[in-house]
Design an enzyme around this catalytic site. Structure first.
Site, PDB file in Angstrom:
ATOM      1  CG  HIS A   1       0.889  13.056  -0.292  1.00 50.79           C
ATOM      2  ND1 HIS A   1       1.250  13.889  -1.324  1.00 50.79           N
ATOM      3  CD2 HIS A   1       2.052  12.574   0.226  1.00 50.79           C
ATOM      4  CE1 HIS A   1       2.572  13.922  -1.442  1.00 50.79           C
ATOM      5  NE2 HIS A   1       3.078  13.126  -0.517  1.00 50.79           N
TER       6      HIS A   1
ATOM      7  CB  CYS B   1       4.893  10.866   1.897  1.00 48.50           C
ATOM      8  SG  CYS B   1       4.907  11.372   3.635  1.00 48.50           S
TER       9      CYS B   1
END
Length: 536
Positions: free
Chosen positions: A428, A447
């Site tokens: 992301h 992440c």
């Protein structure tokens, strides 16, 4: 002419004796076969896969017969065991000497049957180790959650029985250019160690251009031994040494400023033996992913803090990344999955672990803390903070979901890339752009944050759109969360390599940010892998 009665009687008796002799010989041969088969069945009974193979083949020998094919198989097996060390495998695990001694001592059908099965067990273990690794990764570190492409154990025997023995063994290791280059580097480092390694370490806290002295000479010689400098007798930190330091820094993921600071000197002083360990670990890791990775795929190397798009073996896009911080709940796991879609203007659904361990304590102290976040009840209804008594909840009883609506300040930035998995890991954007300028970039909750997320999206969408940038921004301008499907899903591989090569044959090294490779080396060493010093 008449034959006397005695002569007839003699002929009949001779015939009867011959018949009984033949029957006796046949019986003895059958008894030997039976004893061999019984021994094979008995020894194989403790291994279902091997037992099934021999049962399907009427307990016929694969290794211990007298036919030429059996001889070729035996020779190929012992040759493969002898070459196990070349692949960084634990050669002693396969006990060639013990196996050979048992084979030579097998002078009865039963003994041959027992060693027959032992050879098959050794063969299956060696074949599996060569193809998919000598270790079980999940037993080494809980963050290695990769599914290993194990083959059916019995398939090794079935396919070997109908293959050219030498060709079969050659086909087992990974056929990737990376594995071939790692093997080449392994041999180079073994020869380097035999000739003394990198030489004297550099005894200095830091060095910079313009300095001179013994430490600079040690730096010069060490860089020369590593291949970054030609022959030089210069005692000073001149432009040539500065350039060599920069090249070393680039190859080792360091800020390439040409100054040998504490971090750079630590890497320069790392021994050739430790570098060889990283190469051997990388070879084991390459075996763990010994399968087709996709003509187009995304490759994230956690230790390199990078994300790449690979098309037909070539890097077509590359960006910096930020990975999970080095603590037990934030380290980025290693696995492969398939990217299916991207979300533009994403909502951040705060993971429960973050909600209860980070935000709940803040809201207990101040109900209006983290005001950019919104709370929802179990029915999906937004709840005002004034209606919540945060102090009465614990991590286990907190009943609310926490979300951050789409915005430039969203923790996920303006786009996320989804390959749905049970670990809740994805790629992301991020508003924290300052982190990408740092040398070490392990700061996330697990992440992978991308340095150039928009460009990454354009590259992915270019396969299905004539105007990928325009399409992306049409969604972005709405400010509304939108999911865009990838017409051709893209495999994603999250790997962890402290040693890797490039197409020119150079080797790059990275720090063992989570300590995983140290654990793998220890496990390999415990299994019997040894560092070799090979004379050139």
């Amino acid at each position: 002419m008449q034959i006397s009665f005695n002569r007839v009687q003699s002929l009949i008796m001779g015939f009867i004796i011959a018949m009984f002799g033949a029957v006796a010989l046949a019986g003895a041969a059958e008894a030997q076969v039976t004893a061999f088969k019984q021994a094979v069945a008995e020894a194989a009974s403790r291994d279902a896969d091997i037992a099934a193979f021999y049962k399907a083949n009427d307990y016929k020998p694969l290794w211990t017969g007298t036919f030429g094919k059996d001889t070729q198989r035996r020779k190929a097996l012992f040759q493969a065991i002898a070459e196990a060390d070349v692949h960084g495998l634990p050669g002693k695990r396969y006990d060639a000497e013990g196996l050979m001694a048992k084979l030579k001592a097998a002078n009865t059908p039963r003994a041959r049957g027992l060693v027959e099965v032992e050879m098959s067990k050794t063969f299956v273990e060696l074949a599996q180790n060569m193809q998919t690794g000598a270790l079980v990764p999940s037993k080494i570190d809980s963050g290695i959650v990769r599914s290993i492409p194990y083959r059916e154990r019995s398939s090794y025997l079935v396919n070997f029985a109908k293959s050219n023995p030498n060709s079969f063994f050659r086909a087992l290791p990974p056929k990737t250019p990376e594995y071939a280059r790692l093997m080449k580097e392994k041999l180079r480092f073994e020869k380097l160690i035999a000739s003394g390694g990198f030489g004297e370490t550099v005894s200095a806290a830091s060095l910079k251009p313009g300095q001179s002295g013994n430490a600079v000479i040690a730096l010069r010689d060490r860089l020369g031994a590593m291949g970054y400098l030609g022959r030089s007798v210069s005692p000073s930190y001149d432009a040539t040494i500065q350039k060599a330091v920069q090249e070393f820094q680039q190859d080792n993921g360091l800020v390439a400023d040409g100054i040998a600071g504490a971090g750079t000197l630590k890497e320069i002083n790392t021994s050739a033996a430790d570098r060889l360990k990283s190469i051997i670990v990388a070879m084991e890791r390459e075996r763990w992913v010994n399968q087709e990775r996709g003509r187009r795929h995304v490759l994230v190397n956690i230790t390199d803090f990078s994300a790449r798009i690979i098309d037909n073996g070539k890097v077509t896009f590359e960006t910096r990344s930020v990975v999970g911080a080095n603590d037990s709940e934030r380290r980025t796991p290693e696995f492969s999955d398939v990217m299916e879609y991207l979300v533009i203007n994403p909502t951040w659904n705060v993971p429960r672990s973050i909600a209860t361990k980070e935000y709940l304590p803040m809201m207990k102290r101040n109900a209006n803390a983290a005001g950019h976040l919104q709370l929802y009840d179990s029915r999906g209804r937004k709840v005002a903070r004034s209606q919540i008594n945060f102090s009465k909840y614990t991590e286990s009883t907190f009943p609310y979901a926490i979300k951050q609506p789409p915005s430039k300040r969203n923790a996920l930035g303006l786009v996320k890339f989804m390959f749905p998995n049970k670990y809740n890991i994805y790629l992301h954007d991020t508003p924290a752009k300052n982190l990408f300028s740092r040398e070490t970039r392990a700061y996330s909750h697990g992440c992978i944050r991308l340095g150039d997320p928009f460009e990454f999206a354009y590259a992915l969408l270019a396969k299905q759109s004539n105007d990928p940038k325009g399409e992306f921004h049409r969604y972005l301008k709405t400010g509304v969360e939108s999911a865009v499907q990838l017409e051709q899903p893209v495999p994603v591989h999250l790997i962890y390599r402290t040693a890797f090569t490039d197409v020119k044959g150079g080797t790059h090294f990275r720090r063992d940010v989570y300590g995983r490779d140290a654990k793998i080396w220890n496990a390999l060493q415990n299994a019997g892998v040894v560092l070799r010093a090979v004379q050139g």
